[in-house]
Motif scaffolding. Structure first.
Motif, PDB file in Angstrom:
ATOM      1  N   HIS A  54      12.871 -12.463   4.373  1.00  0.00           N
ATOM      2  CA  HIS A  54      12.199 -11.934   3.027  1.00  0.00           C
ATOM      3  C   HIS A  54      11.270 -10.961   3.554  1.00  0.00           C
ATOM      4  N   LEU A  55      11.359  -9.237   3.232  1.00  0.00           N
ATOM      5  CA  LEU A  55      10.210  -8.349   3.365  1.00  0.00           C
ATOM      6  C   LEU A  55       9.664  -8.110   2.190  1.00  0.00           C
ATOM      7  N   ASN A  56       8.518  -8.333   1.860  1.00  0.00           N
ATOM      8  CA  ASN A  56       7.876  -7.682   1.234  1.00  0.00           C
ATOM      9  C   ASN A  56       7.439  -6.345   1.632  1.00  0.00           C
ATOM     10  N   GLY A  60       4.731  -5.089   4.839  1.00  0.00           N
ATOM     11  CA  GLY A  60       5.419  -5.542   5.906  1.00  0.00           C
ATOM     12  C   GLY A  60       5.248  -7.178   5.851  1.00  0.00           C
ATOM     13  N   THR A  61       5.125  -8.078   5.615  1.00  0.00           N
ATOM     14  CA  THR A  61       5.480  -9.167   5.840  1.00  0.00           C
ATOM     15  C   THR A  61       6.705  -9.697   6.103  1.00  0.00           C
ATOM     16  N   LEU A  62       6.834 -10.150   7.094  1.00  0.00           N
ATOM     17  CA  LEU A  62       8.554 -10.530   7.132  1.00  0.00           C
ATOM     18  C   LEU A  62       8.670 -12.280   7.107  1.00  0.00           C
ATOM     19  N   LYS A  63       9.249 -12.899   6.100  1.00  0.00           N
ATOM     20  CA  LYS A  63       9.177 -14.534   6.312  1.00  0.00           C
ATOM     21  C   LYS A  63      11.212 -14.877   6.590  1.00  0.00           C
ATOM     22  N   ARG A 336      10.432   3.023  10.544  1.00  0.00           N
ATOM     23  CA  ARG A 336      10.077   2.244  11.230  1.00  0.00           C
ATOM     24  C   ARG A 336      10.736   1.153  11.477  1.00  0.00           C
ATOM     25  N   SER A 337      11.321   0.589  12.434  1.00  0.00           N
ATOM     26  CA  SER A 337      11.584  -0.802  12.633  1.00  0.00           C
ATOM     27  C   SER A 337      10.972  -2.051  13.116  1.00  0.00           C
ATOM     28  N   PHE A 338      11.766  -3.034  12.855  1.00  0.00           N
ATOM     29  CA  PHE A 338      11.246  -3.806  13.086  1.00  0.00           C
ATOM     30  C   PHE A 338      13.186  -4.954  13.288  1.00  0.00           C
ATOM     31  N   GLU A 339      12.289  -6.232  14.574  1.00  0.00           N
ATOM     32  CA  GLU A 339      13.149  -7.205  14.576  1.00  0.00           C
ATOM     33  C   GLU A 339      14.064  -8.550  12.873  1.00  0.00           C
ATOM     34  N   SER A 340      15.420  -8.518  13.321  1.00  0.00           N
ATOM     35  CA  SER A 340      16.003  -9.107  12.120  1.00  0.00           C
ATOM     36  C   SER A 340      16.161 -10.503  13.053  1.00  0.00           C
TER      37      SER A 340
END
Length: 350
Positions: A54-56, A60-63, A336-340
């Protein structure tokens, strides 16, 4: 895998729009996951480690692993689709099960864990679940026994009936007391009477039917060919084809995201040996067409956040470890990018 598009519900009942705000109708308090973006991580074949993040997007908070966190057990399957219908979330695993969870906190409400083979998607109609399933493979890895499984309880239970349909059914959508089925391998749309639980009509279409969607009070179908894509609309009074739009876009995968201003983003892939992936941009209601809007490799899922005008693109990184999510603006500029997780393949914007 199939995951085309994670939708906020697939049932179309135009009359209900007039009564969507009934006085004194109690509303469920919003939970932690009732807003934001759900990221579906398919998982790796054999490991069956699919999960939901889950992304807010505001913070930017990723759970991570929110199913396991809520239920103290792993999902233990390959995630194929996530559907929000009937105020529930349905997590479809093509490894033969479906988990039903509370959308706000992801706690389990029910499940279907037997008598399914390779489920792909589902819809809710008449208090029942209608689940598209490839059926078992034969000795040649064909799927001659594809079906729609009927579960007569929207919170899960046993499979009460299997309705035979054309090979490799993908998406399903409800309209009134009817179900439309996208038969991807044989180019058919089958219409099921939800009360009788039987196919009452078959519509022939070109390409490989992939995704149904709703727009301008109509049901549409997105279908892919080797060198073009098709957008069909239907007359819903007699279930016949109304319009057909064809676009010269080769190598479309069937994965699509719906943007603002009637713009659609189609994921393409050249496959082996080039493995060139891209995003084509089209407008079904206008002449705009950009078959090479964005390019890269390893693309596996796509989604669009209409509120922020941002496109989310999932990359598996070859299933070597975790995947990556890249966020683009409407001009194709990377923001932007982020790890999943492992094998990210789709998004549900809530």
């Amino acid at each position: 895998m199939k995951f085309n598009l994670i939708r906020l519900g697939k049932s179309l009942s135009l009359s209900l729009l007039l009564f969507s705000c009934i006085e004194n109708d109690p509303e469920r308090p919003l939970g932690e996951f009732d807003s934001g973006i759900l990221i579906m991580n398919e998982g790796a074949f054999g490991a069956n480690d699919g999960e939901v993040f889950h992304l807010n997007p505001s913070t930017g908070t990723l759970k991570t692993n929110i199913f396991e966190s809520a239920n103290a057990r792993p999902f233990a399957g390959l995630l194929e689709d996530i559907i929000y219908e009937n105020d529930n979330l349905y997590l479809v695993a093509n490894t033969g099960k479906i988990e039903i969870v509370n959308p706000g906190d992801f706690t389990s409400l029910g499940a279907i864990t037997s008598d399914l083979d390779q489920p792909r998607s589902l819809t809710v109609n008449s208090g029942k679940l209608f689940i598209s399933d490839y059926g078992p493979y034969d000795q040649s890895y064909g799927t001659p026994s594809s079906y729609i499984a009927v579960v007569r309880n929207s919170l899960g239970g046993v499979v009460a009936k299997k309705i035979p349909v054309s090979r490799k059914p993908e998406d399903v959508i409800s309209f009134g007391n009817y179900i439309l089925v996208a038969g991807s391998e044989e180019g058919k749309v089958e219409v099921i009477d939800a009360e009788k639980e039987e196919v009452i009509k078959t519509i022939e279409v070109e390409g490989s039917p992939a995704v149904f969607y709703e727009a301008a009070g109509k049901i549409w179908l997105y279908s892919t060919g080797s060198d073009e894509v098709y957008f069909y609309s239907f007359h819903l009074d007699n279930f016949t084809l109304a319009t057909t739009n064809i676009y010269p876009i080769p190598n479309a995968t069937g994965k699509i995201a719906f943007g603002n201003n009637d713009i659609m983003y189609l994921l393409t892939s050249s496959g082996w040996p080039e493995y060139r992936d891209g995003i084509a941009q089209v407008s079904v209601l206008g002449p705009e067409l950009n078959p090479n809007w964005y390019s890269g490799s390893g693309f596996y899922g796509i989604g669009f956040d209409k509120e922020r005008g941002e496109l989310y693109l999932a990359n598996t990184n070859g299933f070597q470890g975790n995947g990556t999510i890249t966020v683009l603006d409407e001009n194709g500029t990377e923001l932007r990018s982020f790890e999943s997780g492992r094998g990210p393949s789709g998004f549900l914007m809530r």
